[in-house]
Design a protein around this motif. Sequence first.
Motif, mmCIF file in Angstrom:
data_model
loop_
_atom_site.group_PDB
_atom_site.id
_atom_site.type_symbol
_atom_site.label_atom_id
_atom_site.label_comp_id
_atom_site.label_asym_id
_atom_site.label_seq_id
_atom_site.Cartn_x
_atom_site.Cartn_y
_atom_site.Cartn_z
ATOM 1 N N SER A 157 11.787 5.162 2.880
ATOM 2 C CA SER A 157 11.992 6.617 2.908
ATOM 3 C C SER A 157 11.527 7.177 1.582
ATOM 4 C CB SER A 157 13.470 6.943 3.114
ATOM 5 O OG SER A 157 14.174 6.822 1.897
ATOM 6 N N PHE A 158 11.396 8.521 1.523
ATOM 7 C CA PHE A 158 11.002 9.142 0.255
ATOM 8 C C PHE A 158 11.997 8.765 -0.834
ATOM 9 C CE2 PHE A 158 9.113 12.382 3.248
ATOM 10 C CZ PHE A 158 7.816 11.959 3.044
ATOM 11 N N GLY A 159 13.271 8.765 -0.472
ATOM 12 C CA GLY A 159 14.310 8.463 -1.457
ATOM 13 C C GLY A 159 14.186 7.051 -1.999
ATOM 14 N N THR A 160 14.014 6.084 -1.101
ATOM 15 C CA THR A 160 13.916 4.700 -1.596
ATOM 16 C C THR A 160 12.637 4.507 -2.396
ATOM 17 O OG1 THR A 160 13.129 4.128 0.613
ATOM 18 C CG2 THR A 160 15.392 3.582 0.115
ATOM 19 N N MET A 161 11.566 5.196 -1.976
ATOM 20 C CA MET A 161 10.320 5.088 -2.759
ATOM 21 C C MET A 161 10.510 5.620 -4.170
ATOM 22 S SD MET A 161 7.167 6.220 -0.312
ATOM 23 C CE MET A 161 5.889 6.061 -1.564
ATOM 24 N N ILE A 162 11.144 6.799 -4.276
ATOM 25 C CA ILE A 162 11.330 7.406 -5.592
ATOM 26 C C ILE A 162 12.269 6.544 -6.421
ATOM 27 C CG2 ILE A 162 12.316 9.398 -6.791
ATOM 28 C CD1 ILE A 162 11.388 11.049 -4.309
ATOM 29 N N ASN A 163 13.304 6.045 -5.772
ATOM 30 C CA ASN A 163 14.269 5.233 -6.481
ATOM 31 C C ASN A 163 13.593 3.986 -7.065
ATOM 32 O OD1 ASN A 163 16.738 4.505 -7.453
ATOM 33 N ND2 ASN A 163 17.410 3.539 -5.550
ATOM 34 N N ALA A 164 12.727 3.378 -6.268
ATOM 35 C CA ALA A 164 12.063 2.162 -6.743
ATOM 36 C C ALA A 164 11.088 2.481 -7.871
ATOM 37 C CB ALA A 164 11.327 1.502 -5.577
ATOM 38 N N ALA A 165 10.537 3.686 -7.865
ATOM 39 C CA ALA A 165 9.458 4.003 -8.807
ATOM 40 C C ALA A 165 9.919 4.835 -9.990
ATOM 41 C CB ALA A 165 8.342 4.738 -8.066
ATOM 42 N N ARG A 166 11.252 5.072 -10.094
ATOM 43 C CA ARG A 166 11.675 6.098 -11.054
ATOM 44 C C ARG A 166 11.378 5.734 -12.503
ATOM 45 N NH1 ARG A 166 18.023 4.825 -11.709
ATOM 46 N NH2 ARG A 166 17.922 2.984 -10.401
ATOM 47 N N LEU A 167 11.237 4.444 -12.805
ATOM 48 C CA LEU A 167 10.972 4.073 -14.198
ATOM 49 C C LEU A 167 9.486 3.938 -14.493
ATOM 50 C CD1 LEU A 167 13.859 1.505 -14.661
ATOM 51 C CD2 LEU A 167 13.739 3.886 -15.436
ATOM 52 N N GLU A 168 8.665 4.161 -13.471
ATOM 53 C CA GLU A 168 7.241 3.875 -13.650
ATOM 54 C C GLU A 168 6.544 4.833 -14.613
ATOM 55 O OE1 GLU A 168 5.656 3.675 -9.719
ATOM 56 O OE2 GLU A 168 6.633 1.763 -9.318
ATOM 57 N N LEU A 169 7.094 6.057 -14.725
ATOM 58 C CA LEU A 169 6.460 7.007 -15.636
ATOM 59 C C LEU A 169 6.660 6.572 -17.087
ATOM 60 C CD1 LEU A 169 7.101 10.559 -14.181
ATOM 61 C CD2 LEU A 169 5.034 9.198 -14.115
ATOM 62 N N ASP B 162 0.838 -1.187 0.000
ATOM 63 C CA ASP B 162 0.000 0.000 0.000
ATOM 64 C C ASP B 162 0.878 1.243 0.000
ATOM 65 O OD1 ASP B 162 -3.001 0.894 0.651
ATOM 66 O OD2 ASP B 162 -1.573 2.226 1.645
ATOM 67 N N VAL B 163 0.664 2.152 -0.943
ATOM 68 C CA VAL B 163 1.523 3.336 -1.071
ATOM 69 C C VAL B 163 1.307 4.298 0.093
ATOM 70 C CG1 VAL B 163 1.999 5.358 -2.485
ATOM 71 C CG2 VAL B 163 1.741 3.135 -3.559
ATOM 72 N N LEU B 164 0.081 4.386 0.584
ATOM 73 C CA LEU B 164 -0.170 5.278 1.725
ATOM 74 C C LEU B 164 0.653 4.835 2.930
ATOM 75 C CD1 LEU B 164 -1.737 7.554 3.072
ATOM 76 C CD2 LEU B 164 -3.510 5.908 3.657
ATOM 77 N N TYR B 165 0.685 3.513 3.146
ATOM 78 C CA TYR B 165 1.475 2.993 4.254
ATOM 79 C C TYR B 165 2.948 3.374 4.090
ATOM 80 C CZ TYR B 165 4.003 -0.447 7.052
ATOM 81 O OH TYR B 165 4.858 -1.032 7.937
ATOM 82 N N LEU B 166 3.466 3.174 2.881
ATOM 83 C CA LEU B 166 4.877 3.490 2.622
ATOM 84 C C LEU B 166 5.153 4.974 2.866
ATOM 85 C CD1 LEU B 166 5.535 1.449 -0.638
ATOM 86 C CD2 LEU B 166 6.245 0.888 1.690
ATOM 87 N N THR B 167 4.228 5.804 2.391
ATOM 88 C CA THR B 167 4.439 7.240 2.531
ATOM 89 C C THR B 167 4.479 7.643 3.997
ATOM 90 O OG1 THR B 167 3.011 7.346 0.590
ATOM 91 C CG2 THR B 167 3.689 9.421 1.555
ATOM 92 N N LEU B 168 3.522 7.087 4.777
ATOM 93 C CA LEU B 168 3.498 7.454 6.195
ATOM 94 C C LEU B 168 4.757 6.972 6.902
ATOM 95 C CD1 LEU B 168 -0.259 6.787 7.042
ATOM 96 C CD2 LEU B 168 0.899 8.986 6.824
ATOM 97 N N LYS B 169 5.248 5.810 6.505
ATOM 98 C CA LYS B 169 6.479 5.313 7.125
ATOM 99 C C LYS B 169 7.694 6.155 6.718
ATOM 100 C CE LYS B 169 7.166 1.730 9.151
ATOM 101 N NZ LYS B 169 7.324 1.553 10.608
ATOM 102 N N SER B 170 7.610 6.768 5.532
ATOM 103 C CA SER B 170 8.745 7.573 5.065
ATOM 104 C C SER B 170 8.951 8.821 5.920
ATOM 105 C CB SER B 170 8.517 8.021 3.624
ATOM 106 O OG SER B 170 8.439 6.916 2.784
ATOM 107 N N ILE B 171 7.852 9.269 6.530
ATOM 108 C CA ILE B 171 7.916 10.547 7.239
ATOM 109 C C ILE B 171 8.979 10.526 8.331
ATOM 110 C CG2 ILE B 171 6.611 12.027 8.803
ATOM 111 C CD1 ILE B 171 4.159 11.406 7.046
#
Lengths: 325, 606, 375
Positions: free
Chosen positions: C322-334, C143-152
């Motif tokens: 973290s925000f960084g690991t989330m972005i890193n994992a998702a960077r090719l999704e666009l 769940d992305v919401l969960y990940l985001t809240l944990k990133s905080i």
Amino acid sequence: MLAYIVRRLLYAIPILIGVNVITFALFFVVNSPDDMARMQLGVKRVMPEAVEKWKAERGYDQPLFWNGAAAGLDKATETIFFKKSVRMFVFDFGRADDGRDISREISTRMGPSLAVAVPVFILGLFVTISFALLLVYFRASYLDTAGVVLCVGLMSISALFYIIGGQWLVSKVWHLVPISGYGEGLTVAKFLVLPVAVGVIGGIGAGTRWYRTIFLEEIGKDYVRTARAKGLSERLLLFRHVLRNALIPILTGVVVVIPALFTGNLLIESFFGIPGLGSYTIEAINAQDFAIVRSMVFIGSVLYIIGLLLTDISYALVDPRIRFQ
Amino acid sequence: MSLLIVRDLAVRIGAIQPVAGVSFDIAAGETFTLLGESGCGKSMTALALMRLLPPLARITRGEVNFAGRDLFAIPEAGMRELRGGGMAMIFQEPATSLNPVMTIGAQIGEVLRLHGGKPERVIELLELVGIPDPARRASEYPFQLSGGMKQRSMIAMALAGDPKLLIADEPTTALDVTIQAQVLDLLKRLQRERGMAMLLITHDLGVVARMADRVGVMHGGQLVEVSKTEPFFRAPAHEYSRRLFAALPENLSGGRTPSPPNPPLEGEGNKGGCPLEGEGNKGGCLLEGEGHAALLAVENLSVHFPIRRGLLQRTVGYVRAVDGVSLKVSRGATLAVVGESGCGKTTAGKAILHLLKPAAGRISFGGEELKTIAPERMQMVFQDPFGSLNPRLRIGRILAEGMRAQGVQGDVGQLLEQVGLDAAMASRYPHEFSGGQRQRIAIARALAVNPQLLICDEPTSALDVSVQAQILKLLRNLQQQRGLSYLFITHNIAVVDYLAHEVAVMYLGRIVEQGTADDVLRNPQHPYTQALMAAVPRLDGQAGTPLLVPGDPPSPANPPTGCHFHPRCPHALPACKDRYPDATPLSGTHSVRCFIRFQGSGSRVQ
Amino acid sequence: MKPVLLWSDALFFLLIALALGSVWWGRRQEHLRAAWAAVWAKRRARIAAAALAGFFAISFIDSLHYRAELPREADKPVAYSVEVLSALDALLMPLKLNTEKTYSAPLADESFAKEILADGSSGFPPLKHAGAHLFGTDKVGQDVLYLTLKSIRTGLLIGTLTTLIMLPAAILLGIIAGYVGGWVDDAIQYLYTTLNSIPGVLLIAASVLMMQVVIDTHPDWFATAAERADARLLALCAILGVTSWTGLCRLLRGETLKLREMEYVQAAQAFGVAPLAIMLRHILPNVMHIVLIALVMDFSGLVLAEAVLSYIGVGVDPNTISFGTMINAARLELAREPVVWWSLAAAFTFMFIMVLAANLLADAVRDAFDPRAAK
């Protein structure tokens, strides 16, 4: 003036030595070469022979500071410290893990780095200073307030967003330029447009705000009131009086980064596949190639120190109080 | 018809109204002075006339008519033509009012271009304001000019547009006394030659007496009195004006300083000059009397600051800020050290306290040599009442700090009452107090450890006249009650006259004349002392032809050969260039370091 | 349940205690009260502070760590799970456990990817938890919401602990250099000029690589994966601190040089007050506004830096959310077709809100506390 420059140059020597000692300590004292070998070869169950071979291939099989086994002067030179650190002072960086000569690699990769970094620097400076002057011209109006809020907003956006968003919008949705890559000759332009634009936009927020603060500080000074009392128009006031005085604090922040343009922009180069020093560094970090990282640290420091020196000189050029000292 | 007519002018900044309905006229060729203490709204009035008010200030009502035009109806573009052209302005602080990165010539040339003058006139203008070697100076930057020269350049800049009205906002306040006299004379001459009207803003009654045709007294944003100068000085009409006169040190009740309880200047053995005079001690000490051992004796004090140059920053020379100074302060008496900025008087004071390390010399207190600070014996009161109290500490802690460091028992409330404050103020912070109150607190802090001597470094120079008078009175009362001795550092001759028993005049690190207050003030013997006395603007308006010393004080880093004063001295002899004169006793109490003898005031004997 | 106190938790609690302590102390200091009143007078600052307080509250809950008790087998001692959870995990347990197979769009009720369905045709299978994922799910179905809240918590910790770690050194060295002068000043200046001349990113990269080697060669130091990730987080804070203390140190040195010449300092010297006491009583309180401004100004830069460093691979442990690991994992999704935008959007938006709030508060604080910024 000359004595001043020479003195600054002399001061750079102990700093470079300090940088060298810190990097050496970081790379060879915190971890032994054995640790590094084991990590590179995979942590679990590495044969001691494999470690020795790895070290020998890379020249890490010598003592750190003092080689008792060697003869004469070699006692000091046949060591990791001399081979890996002292040699850096003559820009001899040795070989990377893939066997390539680091110095040659660096010299060929400088070009692409500069091709991105120089336009970003010049355009960025022009755009931010103009924007700041505009805000200052309309200071204490709604335009100014809106501009500042916009700047804070732009500052709060991650650089990664500008890059990822830019690539998606310009390349994928609008199909205007290739997503990434690099070319020869004039074709390079189409690869450079987007990275340069992203670099400039990413710097607008912080830059504009900084220059605006400097201009506002100058505008509050007594000599500006004098100039106004002479009957000068606001435009002349800004360009002839405020801008010239503001150059002095602006120079501190700007000149020091000019030499660092050679090392390129890590993020932009890596995202846009530009074969410069920035992406070289990132690749080295990902491949855990310590020789390259160490070389880049050293080069970066040398360039920074050159930047400091240039700052001192440019001060003297702009500020008569230093020039006539 | 008047050149400038101001009617019911009011300015507001937020909730405050610094100018609350001011009306006055200035005729062409007339000098009108606005007199008032800080915060009375006089500068705001001037800025409102130029329409150069700071961003938050607003003109709320009133009319200004300049040369037949309604000033507030002119659009901003038209106003620019008027500024510098119709009316020009000179500011108080020449050091910050000039653009530091443009040459003087370029800054004056700018005005000429804007207001239709010929660019060649730059040199002519610089010559007009008395700047020597104008062609070279035009290509120099402000930092290369002395304070007086900068103010002269400001005047040249103001004249460049041939204004009909010159507004001068405290034009001499930041300058030394001798330079102040030069600049005032220059302004007066220029105004007369060009038939210019002048609006002169000042806090100094002496400046008014010297310059004004008419005077307006400002108080609380209003003009409380407007009068011709002569009747004003004869009989000021408004109560506030009278208070200003009464606050002048020379008019303070009690008149001259009463003698200290134990007069130091009687006794024997002081006829044959100074017994300490000898090798390396030519400071001209005077007050040695047997049975009257001085409380503080300073012999041959020197303070040098190294000048570093070159590649390795080697010391290539020294700024001799204090160069062989000897003085004595008797018990219960006041010694005033008088001199202009940069003469080394403050440095000497700090070195006596051992806040600075002396390069040479002997400091003894009560006959005992001092090698380090002696907090329980000597304390200091500083010049700036805003910088001398830590803004983060309550008054009680500020006062207790010294007592705690010295293990002295004392009552903070009592201390405050002693300096005329309320004991309950101990729990407040410095920013809640006015400048005068802060200076009282600073005095209380110094007294907390019961010192016998106070070194007062210009304690009243940052204060308004009326507040200055209160502090001077307080200092005198404390001296009488506690038998305190003062070493009083100042540039203000009037203050010296009120407080001092003895006076030492300093010029460029050395004492040039020393004696009792009567000796030095009534019968000045050194040409520099004479110049200082003459430069003080006098209230009777009849200063005669003031003796002007030309030029600026030289830098102590590079003092002239021989007598340091000879390049500015109107009486210099050839010998003055070669040798610094020794201290010559003139009487048992008076000595001077000059080759020339004068009789009376200024008439030369030899 | 067995409480676990990670080092970063301890430091975070210390930070909160310090903050509460200074609030309590500051309420009695008149000049501080006045300055803070000026901060709160701005609506922008109040909103920003409220947002940051929300982030702090989430981080606080996320810092109460524990190891859950495993189902007990008869006559065996109590065993605990190796997984370290936090109170936030407990609160968000449904989000944490409701995973899908792979991507799903926000609030979608069928999967993002086509599959062969049970009836043999190709189509979008329904989600296990249809409509339950406010921000959708990521590649592995989290769940992305969960990940985001944990990133905080990660972002906040890096933004605050870094400054906390470097503060003592910067204050101590800056004031000593400015007040004592002479060779001490030369030595401290040399130290920070040298450190400053190594490009920050490279110094961080080199240090993190080296630290990685240390951590990898000593697996026995850490009982759980959480502890190892935590050590890496703290080490990153320390390294960021080393590269960023120089600026504050230089500012403090410059200010101390000015204050040293103030007359109240000389007055204290004339009383024979000891140098240490002068530094503590007269210098330190008068430079604290610079420290506070640096604290709030650095915060946003550090949060942004974390994302960049994690992208380069020298940030937090890849297992730390973290925000960084989330972005890193998702960077090719666009680049996918159709676009998977929600992971990036969620990470960037939350990071933007946090940094913007910090920047707005920092502006207000600087305006109120910096005498030069007074307009």
